[in-house]
Design a protein around this motif. Structure first.
Motif, PDB file in Angstrom:
ATOM      1  N   ARG A   1     -15.182   0.233 -10.899  1.00 28.79           N
ATOM      2  CA  ARG A   1     -15.337  -0.435 -12.445  1.00 28.79           C
ATOM      3  C   ARG A   1     -14.961   1.023 -13.289  1.00 28.79           C
ATOM      4  N   GLY A   2     -14.718   0.124 -14.226  1.00 26.82           N
ATOM      5  CA  GLY A   2     -13.567   1.402 -15.108  1.00 26.82           C
ATOM      6  C   GLY A   2     -12.128   1.719 -14.908  1.00 26.82           C
ATOM      7  N   LEU A   3     -12.287   1.197 -13.666  1.00 30.21           N
ATOM      8  CA  LEU A   3     -10.623   1.495 -13.418  1.00 30.21           C
ATOM      9  C   LEU A   3      -9.499   0.457 -12.918  1.00 30.21           C
ATOM     10  N   ASP A   4      -8.339   0.120 -13.552  1.00 28.01           N
ATOM     11  CA  ASP A   4      -7.949  -0.440 -14.043  1.00 28.01           C
ATOM     12  C   ASP A   4      -6.341  -0.074 -12.715  1.00 28.01           C
ATOM     13  N   VAL A   5      -6.470   0.563 -11.745  1.00 22.63           N
ATOM     14  CA  VAL A   5      -5.957   1.141 -10.915  1.00 22.63           C
ATOM     15  C   VAL A   5      -6.237   1.624  -9.010  1.00 22.63           C
ATOM     16  N   GLY A   6      -5.625   0.757  -8.807  1.00 24.56           N
ATOM     17  CA  GLY A   6      -6.141   1.196  -7.006  1.00 24.56           C
ATOM     18  C   GLY A   6      -4.767   1.324  -5.951  1.00 24.56           C
ATOM     19  N   GLY A   7      -5.090   0.736  -4.751  1.00 23.95           N
ATOM     20  CA  GLY A   7      -3.910   1.145  -3.664  1.00 23.95           C
ATOM     21  C   GLY A   7      -3.102  -0.073  -3.551  1.00 23.95           C
ATOM     22  N   ASP A   8      -3.742  -0.997  -3.922  1.00 23.86           N
ATOM     23  CA  ASP A   8      -3.348  -2.738  -3.901  1.00 23.86           C
ATOM     24  C   ASP A   8      -2.284  -2.696  -4.843  1.00 23.86           C
ATOM     25  N   TRP A   9      -0.733  -3.775  -4.417  1.00 25.71           N
ATOM     26  CA  TRP A   9       0.145  -4.024  -5.659  1.00 25.71           C
ATOM     27  C   TRP A   9       0.945  -4.490  -4.637  1.00 25.71           C
ATOM     28  N   TYR A  10       1.794  -5.575  -5.382  1.00 26.34           N
ATOM     29  CA  TYR A  10       2.259  -6.476  -5.677  1.00 26.34           C
ATOM     30  C   TYR A  10       3.674  -6.254  -6.196  1.00 26.34           C
ATOM     31  N   ASP A  11       5.632  -6.719  -5.496  1.00 22.30           N
ATOM     32  CA  ASP A  11       6.190  -6.261  -6.488  1.00 22.30           C
ATOM     33  C   ASP A  11       7.622  -7.615  -6.263  1.00 22.30           C
ATOM     34  N   ALA A  12       8.275  -8.313  -6.931  1.00 19.47           N
ATOM     35  CA  ALA A  12       9.086  -9.230  -6.889  1.00 19.47           C
ATOM     36  C   ALA A  12      10.662  -8.117  -7.313  1.00 19.47           C
ATOM     37  N   PHE A  13      11.816  -7.937  -6.700  1.00 18.03           N
ATOM     38  CA  PHE A  13      12.708  -7.548  -7.431  1.00 18.03           C
ATOM     39  C   PHE A  13      13.987  -8.121  -6.971  1.00 18.03           C
ATOM     40  N   ARG A  14      15.149  -8.267  -7.563  1.00 15.66           N
ATOM     41  CA  ARG A  14      16.299  -8.160  -7.187  1.00 15.66           C
ATOM     42  C   ARG A  14      17.044  -7.487  -6.743  1.00 15.66           C
ATOM     43  N   THR A  15      17.706  -7.965  -5.475  1.00 23.01           N
ATOM     44  CA  THR A  15      18.744  -6.403  -5.277  1.00 23.01           C
ATOM     45  C   THR A  15      20.152  -7.469  -4.501  1.00 23.01           C
TER      46      THR A  15
ATOM     47  N   ALA B   1      20.850  -8.790  -1.994  1.00 20.41           N
ATOM     48  CA  ALA B   1      20.831  -9.312  -0.984  1.00 20.41           C
ATOM     49  C   ALA B   1      19.886 -10.565  -1.274  1.00 20.41           C
ATOM     50  N   GLY B   2      19.782 -10.965  -2.536  1.00 23.27           N
ATOM     51  CA  GLY B   2      18.492 -11.479  -2.782  1.00 23.27           C
ATOM     52  C   GLY B   2      17.005 -11.126  -2.457  1.00 23.27           C
ATOM     53  N   LEU B   3      16.710 -11.599  -3.336  1.00 19.34           N
ATOM     54  CA  LEU B   3      15.012 -11.541  -3.849  1.00 19.34           C
ATOM     55  C   LEU B   3      14.003 -10.775  -3.581  1.00 19.34           C
ATOM     56  N   VAL B   4      13.213  -9.809  -3.208  1.00 20.10           N
ATOM     57  CA  VAL B   4      12.520  -8.887  -2.150  1.00 20.10           C
ATOM     58  C   VAL B   4      11.157  -9.062  -3.121  1.00 20.10           C
ATOM     59  N   VAL B   5      10.354  -9.691  -2.549  1.00 18.58           N
ATOM     60  CA  VAL B   5       8.827  -9.372  -2.914  1.00 18.58           C
ATOM     61  C   VAL B   5       8.364  -8.965  -1.320  1.00 18.58           C
ATOM     62  N   VAL B   6       6.947  -8.573  -2.448  1.00 22.16           N
ATOM     63  CA  VAL B   6       6.336  -7.116  -1.683  1.00 22.16           C
ATOM     64  C   VAL B   6       4.443  -7.300  -1.746  1.00 22.16           C
ATOM     65  N   ILE B   7       3.688  -8.119  -1.267  1.00 19.53           N
ATOM     66  CA  ILE B   7       2.749  -7.144  -0.851  1.00 19.53           C
ATOM     67  C   ILE B   7       2.320  -5.978  -0.621  1.00 19.53           C
ATOM     68  N   GLY B   8       1.155  -5.147  -0.968  1.00 23.87           N
ATOM     69  CA  GLY B   8       0.779  -4.550  -0.379  1.00 23.87           C
ATOM     70  C   GLY B   8      -0.338  -3.854  -0.402  1.00 23.87           C
ATOM     71  N   ASP B   9      -0.474  -2.674   0.557  1.00 26.38           N
ATOM     72  CA  ASP B   9      -2.513  -2.239   0.537  1.00 26.38           C
ATOM     73  C   ASP B   9      -2.690  -0.821   0.940  1.00 26.38           C
ATOM     74  N   ALA B  10      -2.385  -0.242   0.225  1.00 21.63           N
ATOM     75  CA  ALA B  10      -2.454   1.339   0.833  1.00 21.63           C
ATOM     76  C   ALA B  10      -3.941   1.720   0.504  1.00 21.63           C
ATOM     77  N   SER B  11      -4.550   2.615   1.878  1.00 16.93           N
ATOM     78  CA  SER B  11      -6.032   2.793   1.948  1.00 16.93           C
ATOM     79  C   SER B  11      -6.093   3.545   0.240  1.00 16.93           C
ATOM     80  N   GLY B  12      -8.445   2.757   0.083  1.00 18.08           N
ATOM     81  CA  GLY B  12      -9.009   3.985  -0.756  1.00 18.08           C
ATOM     82  C   GLY B  12      -8.852   2.423  -2.392  1.00 18.08           C
ATOM     83  N   HIS B  13      -9.213   2.530  -3.569  1.00 18.13           N
ATOM     84  CA  HIS B  13      -9.104   1.675  -4.686  1.00 18.13           C
ATOM     85  C   HIS B  13      -9.758   2.568  -5.525  1.00 18.13           C
ATOM     86  N   ASP B  14      -8.986   3.771  -5.805  1.00 20.57           N
ATOM     87  CA  ASP B  14      -8.990   5.032  -6.368  1.00 20.57           C
ATOM     88  C   ASP B  14      -7.708   5.134  -7.308  1.00 20.57           C
ATOM     89  N   VAL B  15      -7.640   6.612  -8.076  1.00 20.71           N
ATOM     90  CA  VAL B  15      -5.798   7.174  -8.415  1.00 20.71           C
ATOM     91  C   VAL B  15      -5.700   7.762  -7.812  1.00 20.71           C
TER      92      VAL B  15
END
Length: 439
Positions: A208-222, A224-238
């Protein structure tokens, strides 16, 4: 604890921000004064009028006192505030005689304040400094037409101490939210627009009160094609966000550096985090999509200890469950495996972080099946409505961050899609459902 102080504690605990906090406190204090004004001190040297009340509700102030949220500069050098700051316990009590004397003050704002108080029939004026870390961060001004009892002053001074700390905490939280939002915005990029694909993404923080954490998504061109990522670094704080940023940025750099399968990309990422002694504990799915001539898109992906993607094909949803590879940060020499599917128009792929399916007291297998059924029931939905539905149902009350990345294959020209993705349309090899290993 008095009833008033108890009510103030409850009000400050539930206030959404500093303005709401001061507004509620000012209302409560009308039980002890004929009128109450609440001001907040803002950087660099401003005083902001937040609220004004009397027993009948919102107090209409004379023009010279300014309506909420009027602001005045030079807060620390004019008016009664300098005297309040210099007074013992940051409490200033002025009777009618003192107010009359102040109307003749050389400093015009002090004289105006005293005159306005007297014009309201005030017999006694009480200023309470709201102190945090030895600095005045706000002021409560109480006016009484009958005067305050001596035994009321210590209680009101104690109340002001509590409000000062609560106000400072609310302000720090607001700063934290701003920093976190700015950081999250920089780390969760806008999605690319590609012919033949529709993409959607969401991030929902657990803290609560944080808009940041260890989870992320990404999608970008290279190339060789479109790279897509979903990830989760341990924790959900700064701190988790900082670890996530390291992984995300390294992964992006390696993905554009050379053409290689996702398994090799993740192996390089893990080697780098080990050599650089970064805290790389995380799970992720990394995939690359390349257009297939006349067929759609070829998806090649690797899964490092992450929940399986969901694929919707011909109205049926399935979990793309594969033999488990180790999560990142366990063994730099871990073998990584690639898997492959061909996605055709109408297919939908859901990547998500574990906050969507992991619930205390529930079996993970049951939650994964619930996710599969939920997605299948909305097989015809577009990515954005599906993302909103998942957040409002499965993610409601989640105790961990939730990240979603959804892509849907649309009818379109493979050649146009290939150009947009940075690659070339490829022929279909085999049936498109094989998996291959890579180290």
């Amino acid at each position: 604890m008095s009833d008033l102080l108890a009510a103030v504690v409850r009000a400050t605990a539930s206030a959404s921000d500093s303005s709401a906090l001061l507004d509620r406190v000012a209302q409560l204090l009308t039980s002890r004064a004929d009128w109450v004004v609440a001001d907040r001190l803002d950087e660099p040297d401003l005083i902001t009028r937040v609220a004004a009340y009397d027993a009948h509700g919102t107090l209409t102030l004379p023009d010279g006192m300014g309506p909420a949220p009027a602001r005045r500069s030079s807060a620390g050098s004019v008016g009664l505030l300098p005297s309040l700051i210099a007074s013992p316990r940051r409490v200033l009590r002025l009777d009618q005689a003192a107010l009359v004397e102040l109307t003749r003050a050389v400093e015009p704002h002090r004289a105006l304040q005293a005159s306005l108080a007297l014009s309201a029939g005030t017999r006694e004026l009480l200023l309470l400094g709201l102190v945090a870390r030895d600095a005045v961060v706000g002021v409560l001004t109480l006016g009484s037409r009958t005067g305050f009892r001596d035994d009321e002053i210590p209680e009101l001074a104690d109340l002001a101490l509590h409000v000062g700390l609560a106000l400072d905490a609310a302000r720090l939280l607001a700063v934290q939210r701003t920093v976190a939002t700015t950081m999250q915005t920089s780390l969760l990029p806008p999605l690319p627009a590609l012919p033949g694909l529709r993409l959607a993404a969401r991030y929902s923080p657990a803290a609560r009160g944080l808009d940041v954490g260890g989870d992320w998504y990404d999608a970008f061109r290279t190339s060789a094609g479109l790279v897509v990522v979903i990830g989760d670094a341990s924790g959900h704080d700064v701190a988790a966000a900082a670890r996530m940023a390291d992984l995300r940025n390294l992964l992006r750099a390696y993905a554009v550096d050379r053409v290689e399968p996702p398994s090799a990309l993740v192996s390089r990422l893990e080697h780098a985090t080990d050599v650089l002694q970064l805290d790389g504990a995380a799970t992720c799915v990394v995939g690359r999509l390349t257009p297939v001539a006349g067929a759609g898109w070829r998806l090649v992906w690797t899964n490092a200890g992450h929940p399986p993607p969901v694929l919707v094909h011909a109205g049926r949803a399935e979990l793309l469950e594969t033999p488990a590879d180790l999560m990142l940060g366990v063994d730099p020499a871990a073998e990584r495996t690639d898997h492959e599917r061909v996605l055709v128009p109408g297919d939908l792929l859901l990547l998500y972080s574990d906050g969507l399916v992991e619930v205390r007291g529930a079996l993970l297998e049951e939650r994964l099946e619930l996710l599969r059924r939920t997605v299948e029931q909305r097989a015809g939905a577009q990515p954005d409505p599906l993302a909103e539905h998942l957040l409002s149902t499965l993610a409601r009350g989640a105790t961990d961050d939730v990240a979603l990345l959804i892509l849907q294959v649309l009818p379109g020209s493979p050649r146009a899609a290939a150009i947009a993705a940075g690659g070339r349309a490829q022929p279909v090899a085999g049936d498109g459902v094989t998996s291959a290993g890579a180290a």
